[in-house]
Design a protein around this motif. Structure first.
Motif, PDB file in Angstrom:
ATOM      1  N   THR A 103      25.671   8.017   9.951  1.00  0.00           N
ATOM      2  CA  THR A 103      24.627   7.155   9.642  1.00  0.00           C
ATOM      3  C   THR A 103      23.478   7.848   8.839  1.00  0.00           C
ATOM      4  O   THR A 103      22.876   8.821   9.472  1.00  0.00           O
ATOM      5  N   VAL A 104      23.039   7.680   7.768  1.00  0.00           N
ATOM      6  CA  VAL A 104      21.943   8.387   6.960  1.00  0.00           C
ATOM      7  C   VAL A 104      20.772   7.477   6.941  1.00  0.00           C
ATOM      8  O   VAL A 104      20.856   6.353   6.532  1.00  0.00           O
ATOM      9  N   ARG A 105      19.698   7.864   7.597  1.00  0.00           N
ATOM     10  CA  ARG A 105      18.509   7.377   7.459  1.00  0.00           C
ATOM     11  C   ARG A 105      17.757   7.515   6.229  1.00  0.00           C
ATOM     12  O   ARG A 105      17.513   8.916   6.137  1.00  0.00           O
ATOM     13  N   LEU A 106      17.372   6.478   5.503  1.00  0.00           N
ATOM     14  CA  LEU A 106      16.619   6.918   4.281  1.00  0.00           C
ATOM     15  C   LEU A 106      15.041   6.723   4.515  1.00  0.00           C
ATOM     16  O   LEU A 106      14.810   5.950   5.476  1.00  0.00           O
ATOM     17  N   GLY A 107      14.470   7.481   3.592  1.00  0.00           N
ATOM     18  CA  GLY A 107      13.088   7.326   3.728  1.00  0.00           C
ATOM     19  C   GLY A 107      12.497   6.089   3.434  1.00  0.00           C
ATOM     20  O   GLY A 107      11.240   5.692   4.256  1.00  0.00           O
ATOM     21  N   ASP A 108      12.913   5.230   3.017  1.00  0.00           N
ATOM     22  CA  ASP A 108      12.362   3.873   2.816  1.00  0.00           C
ATOM     23  C   ASP A 108      12.728   2.807   4.119  1.00  0.00           C
ATOM     24  O   ASP A 108      12.420   1.527   4.156  1.00  0.00           O
ATOM     25  N   GLY A 109      13.594   3.290   4.889  1.00  0.00           N
ATOM     26  CA  GLY A 109      13.895   2.452   6.029  1.00  0.00           C
ATOM     27  C   GLY A 109      15.482   1.964   5.980  1.00  0.00           C
ATOM     28  O   GLY A 109      15.811   1.415   6.915  1.00  0.00           O
ATOM     29  N   GLY A 110      16.076   2.028   4.919  1.00  0.00           N
ATOM     30  CA  GLY A 110      17.308   1.651   4.701  1.00  0.00           C
ATOM     31  C   GLY A 110      18.552   2.791   5.439  1.00  0.00           C
ATOM     32  O   GLY A 110      17.938   3.771   5.858  1.00  0.00           O
ATOM     33  N   LEU A 111      19.589   2.316   5.457  1.00  0.00           N
ATOM     34  CA  LEU A 111      20.691   3.123   6.342  1.00  0.00           C
ATOM     35  C   LEU A 111      21.863   3.330   5.170  1.00  0.00           C
ATOM     36  O   LEU A 111      22.135   2.047   4.622  1.00  0.00           O
ATOM     37  N   VAL A 112      22.557   4.166   5.086  1.00  0.00           N
ATOM     38  CA  VAL A 112      23.724   4.222   4.559  1.00  0.00           C
ATOM     39  C   VAL A 112      24.940   4.949   5.487  1.00  0.00           C
ATOM     40  O   VAL A 112      24.755   5.966   6.375  1.00  0.00           O
TER      41      VAL A 112
END
Length: 189
Positions: A80-89
């Motif tokens: 799980t990659v946590r993005l700076g904007d709070g989204g997840l990939v």
């Protein structure tokens, strides 16, 4: 060696059987992953959903504040990659390829494509750490030819997995954590 091949064959059959038994309602969540080359949806393109179910061999994204469910994590690893904007990939790396889905040696490239140039705050790897040799992210088990030696983990190698995930994503090793967790569903928010 013969016993190891038998175990691998049994696991492969079990995974294929589990995929075939997936309910029709879950089939919509199993749409093939199509990477977005620039990372984020195209301007004016569809926004990421609030929830996603990421099954074996898939990569999906959720909007900031969203939730990813990884069902039936038994011999798999989730990334799980946590993005700076709070989204997840998220990516669900399968020890053995599920027909029609990504192999373990394709999953990090697809995840990297989906993330694109967006700011990454953390990368969390969870699952059956002891079942994985870090090289499975470079060359999947089924990519080995007849008579070619498949690496077998001698024990959990969290550091090796973290290094390989960081390399595959082009991320700093310091961002990657690895956690060996029991079997079952994983829910990440």
């Amino acid at each position: 060696m013969i016993e190891l091949k038998r175990v691998i064959a049994v696991l492969a059959v079990a995974l294929v059987g589990a995929a075939a038994l997936t309910s029709p309602g879950a089939a919509a969540d199993r749409a093939p992953y199509e990477p977005t080359r620039a990372g984020a949806p195209a301007a004016g393109g569809p926004a990421a959903p609030d929830t996603a179910t990421v099954t074996e061999g898939q990569v999906k994204e959720v909007a900031p504040g969203g939730v990813i469910t990884y069902p039936s994590v038994t011999s798999c690893l989730t990334v799980t990659v946590r993005l700076g904007d709070g989204g997840l990939v998220g990516a669900h790396a399968s020890l053995f390829q599920v027909p029609g889905e990504l192999r373990s040696d394709e999953i990090l490239a697809a995840l990297k494509d989906r993330v694109g140039n967006r700011h990454v705050t953390a990368v969390q790897v969870k699952g059956a750490v002891g079942a994985w040799h870090p090289s499975y992210f470079v060359k999947a088990i089924e990519s080995h030819g007849e008579g070619e030696q498949v690496p077998v983990p001698s024990g959990p190698d969290a550091e090796g997995i973290a290094q390989e995930v960081a390399r595959g994503l082009g991320a700093s090793r310091a961002l990657v954590t690895v956690e060996d967790i029991p079997d079952g569903d994983q829910i990440v928010s």
